[in-house]
Motif scaffolding. Structure first.
Motif, PDB file in Angstrom:
ATOM      1  N   ASP A 121       0.026  39.839  12.217  1.00 53.31           N
ATOM      2  CA  ASP A 121      -0.076  39.675  13.659  1.00 53.31           C
ATOM      3  C   ASP A 121       0.584  38.356  14.040  1.00 53.31           C
ATOM      4  OD1 ASP A 121      -0.647  39.723  16.325  1.00 53.31           O
ATOM      5  OD2 ASP A 121      -2.793  39.417  16.102  1.00 53.31           O
ATOM      6  N   SER A 123       1.331  37.578  17.299  1.00 53.28           N
ATOM      7  CA  SER A 123       1.283  37.634  18.764  1.00 53.28           C
ATOM      8  C   SER A 123       1.723  36.304  19.350  1.00 53.28           C
ATOM      9  CB  SER A 123      -0.136  37.949  19.221  1.00 53.28           C
ATOM     10  OG  SER A 123      -0.525  39.215  18.755  1.00 53.28           O
ATOM     11  N   PRO A 128       1.541  41.403  21.956  1.00 56.68           N
ATOM     12  CA  PRO A 128       1.268  41.814  20.573  1.00 56.68           C
ATOM     13  C   PRO A 128       2.556  41.975  19.771  1.00 56.68           C
ATOM     14  CG  PRO A 128       1.026  43.676  22.044  1.00 56.68           C
ATOM     15  CD  PRO A 128       1.269  42.473  22.910  1.00 56.68           C
ATOM     16  N   ARG A 130       2.966  44.375  17.353  1.00 54.65           N
ATOM     17  CA  ARG A 130       2.871  45.639  16.629  1.00 54.65           C
ATOM     18  C   ARG A 130       4.234  46.096  16.143  1.00 54.65           C
ATOM     19  NH1 ARG A 130      -0.270  48.563  21.066  1.00 54.65           N
ATOM     20  NH2 ARG A 130      -0.295  46.524  21.860  1.00 54.65           N
ATOM     21  N   ASN A 131       4.245  46.672  14.949  1.00 48.54           N
ATOM     22  CA  ASN A 131       5.455  47.203  14.322  1.00 48.54           C
ATOM     23  C   ASN A 131       6.514  46.140  14.078  1.00 48.54           C
ATOM     24  OD1 ASN A 131       4.042  49.524  14.565  1.00 48.54           O
ATOM     25  ND2 ASN A 131       5.553  50.607  15.765  1.00 48.54           N
TER      26      ASN A 131
END
Length: 151
Positions: A121, A123, A128, A130-131
């Protein structure tokens, strides 16, 4: 997705657990920041595929759709092979069996990073990540041997 199966033949048994994911892409940020063509000008390692792009050695590190990769995978998460010996030592040891068990034995994927199960993570300002893969710790592989018995 997941699939579990157990097979048995006489005193031999095999159980396996597969899992997979499909339909997504991963941004390989490790490749972008560590092995990009700009690293070559610093005397560091670079990926030979980077020299086949239109980018220059003097280009800085920049986000590019070139680092988007197929994230589909199939993993053999767990497998156990066991052999039932039965009662031994005049019945003092009951149901003796030997086994070998493995975790994260293999992964089938086109993703070039460590692990398609992105677990980092990064962020930024509540956006975020994500991926996005960025120097994750690879999922460890382990193999163990053992005995099961009853007294």
């Amino acid at each position: 997705m997941g699939l579990s199966t157990s097979l048995r033949y006489k005193k031999l048994s095999l159980s396996m657990n597969f899992n997979s994911a499909t339909g997504y892409v991963i941004y390989n940020n490790t490749h972008n920041t560590i092995t990009n063509i700009g690293q070559f000008s610093k005397g560091l390692n670079s990926d030979v595929k980077d020299f086949k792009t239109t980018e220059s050695i003097s280009d800085g590190v920049a986000a590019s759709s070139r680092y988007l990769e197929n994230g589909n995978f199939v993993k053999l998460r767990n497998a156990t092979l066991s052999y039932m010996i039965g009662d031994v030592a005049g019945g003092k040891v009951k149901n003796l069996s030997v086994f070998v068990s493995g975790t994260n034995l293999f992964v089938i994927t086109k993703f070039t990073g460590f692990d398609p199960e992105v677990n980092v993570d990064k962020s930024n300002n509540n956006y975020p990540s994500r991926n996005m893969e960025y120097i994750p710790y690879p999922t460890p592989r382990s193999i163990s041997f053992g005995l099961n018995l009853g007294l």
